[in-house]
Scaffold this motif. Structure first.
Motif, short mmCIF file in Angstrom:
data_model
loop_
_atom_site.label_atom_id
_atom_site.label_comp_id
_atom_site.label_asym_id
_atom_site.label_seq_id
_atom_site.Cartn_x
_atom_site.Cartn_y
_atom_site.Cartn_z
N GLU A 179 22.97 5.73 -0.98
CA GLU A 179 23.14 7.16 -1.42
C GLU A 179 22.73 7.18 -2.90
O GLU A 179 22.53 8.46 -3.22
CB GLU A 179 24.30 7.76 -1.11
CG GLU A 179 24.73 7.64 0.54
CD GLU A 179 25.87 8.28 0.74
OE1 GLU A 179 26.57 8.87 0.12
OE2 GLU A 179 26.23 7.87 2.06
N ARG A 180 22.63 6.19 -3.66
CA ARG A 180 22.38 6.44 -5.20
C ARG A 180 21.14 6.87 -5.53
O ARG A 180 20.09 6.25 -5.01
CB ARG A 180 23.11 5.28 -6.08
CG ARG A 180 24.30 4.54 -5.81
CD ARG A 180 24.56 3.20 -6.36
NE ARG A 180 26.07 2.72 -5.82
CZ ARG A 180 26.35 1.63 -5.86
NH1 ARG A 180 25.69 0.78 -6.46
NH2 ARG A 180 27.37 1.22 -5.59
N ILE A 181 20.99 7.68 -6.63
CA ILE A 181 19.47 7.79 -7.07
C ILE A 181 19.35 7.46 -8.33
O ILE A 181 20.08 7.90 -9.50
CB ILE A 181 19.69 9.55 -6.82
CG1 ILE A 181 19.56 10.03 -5.57
CG2 ILE A 181 18.27 10.02 -7.29
CD1 ILE A 181 19.93 11.60 -5.30
N PRO A 182 18.62 6.50 -8.64
CA PRO A 182 18.30 5.84 -9.73
C PRO A 182 18.20 6.86 -10.94
O PRO A 182 18.46 6.87 -11.98
CB PRO A 182 17.34 4.80 -9.60
CG PRO A 182 17.53 4.45 -8.23
CD PRO A 182 17.83 5.69 -7.56
N ALA A 183 17.28 7.82 -10.77
CA ALA A 183 16.85 9.02 -11.72
C ALA A 183 18.02 9.76 -12.06
O ALA A 183 18.10 10.10 -13.25
CB ALA A 183 15.63 9.74 -11.37
N GLU A 184 18.93 9.98 -11.06
CA GLU A 184 20.21 10.78 -11.49
C GLU A 184 21.15 9.95 -12.50
O GLU A 184 21.76 10.47 -13.40
CB GLU A 184 20.97 11.11 -10.44
CG GLU A 184 20.31 12.36 -9.58
CD GLU A 184 20.38 13.74 -10.50
OE1 GLU A 184 21.59 14.19 -10.71
OE2 GLU A 184 19.34 14.01 -11.02
N ALA A 185 21.12 8.41 -12.19
CA ALA A 185 22.16 7.77 -12.94
C ALA A 185 21.52 7.68 -14.53
O ALA A 185 22.17 7.73 -15.38
CB ALA A 185 22.13 6.46 -12.41
#
Length: 202
Positions: free
Chosen positions: A118-124
């Motif tokens: 569920e992680r979004i690298p661009a958000e991180a």
């Protein structure tokens, strides 16, 4: 006796640390999460139905950083200084809530809190970019003095370090900010912080 509703693996960690620094008797009323980020049961004393909440006699408070200001106020100096330094404590506490924490959490949710799928690298990356700008501010301030309000640790340091604790613990790249890193190491390895961390990390 202070009663802190929550668990150490939540924002209640900050309040546990504050109680330890203040040397005040407290108990933790355990309330954690059932699934995702939902509470396992409702917390009626907090109209937001979130943890932590504090009971101190007839006083009920929510918002972790406000709880910490109350705890520090009970302890007095040096944890809660007076005069202009008290105003500086408020400044840094609000800075932690408005400038730092939204970006800390944007990074954290997408770096380690959410399940990997569920992680979004661009958000991180966006959270990190925004947080780095705030850490640059902190780096500049800590170049002038060892702590946020002068030469002694106060609840201002506790509140800002408490907000940054998860990033510090979970591999955030602090190399560009050596003064912030050294300050966090100092704050989060104080005896009271270690006692609170033992409850969270144990």
């Amino acid at each position: 006796m202070l009663r802190i509703h929550g668990i150490a693996r939540s924002r209640a960690f900050r309040c546990i640390w504050a109680a330890e620094e203040a040397g005040l008797a407290y108990e933790v009323e355990p309330l954690g999460f059932a699934g995702g980020f939902r509470l396992e049961r409702s917390l009626d004393i907090n109209p937001n139905n979130k943890i932590p909440a504090l009971e101190d006699g007839s006083l009920v408070l929510f918002e972790s950083l406000a709880i910490n200001l109350h705890i520090a106020g009970k302890a007095g100096a040096p944890l809660m200084p007076s005069g202009d330094d008290a105003s500086r404590v408020l400044q840094w506490t609000l800075w932690a809530a408005t400038e730092a924490e939204p970006h800390v959490m944007r990074w954290a949710y997408n770096a380690y809190l959410k399940p990997a799928a569920e992680r979004i690298p661009a958000e991180a990356a966006a959270g990190k970019e925004a947080l780095d700008a705030r850490l640059a501010v902190l780096e500049g301030e800590l170049a002038k003095r060892p702590f946020l309000v002068g030469d002694a640790f106060t609840v201002a340091d506790l509140n800002v370090a408490g907000v940054l604790y998860g990033a510090w613990l979970n591999g955030y790249d602090l190399a560009p900010f050596p003064k912030v890193k050294a300050w966090l190491d100092t704050c989060l390895n104080r005896p009271a912080a270690k006692r609170a961390r033992a409850q969270r990390e144990g």
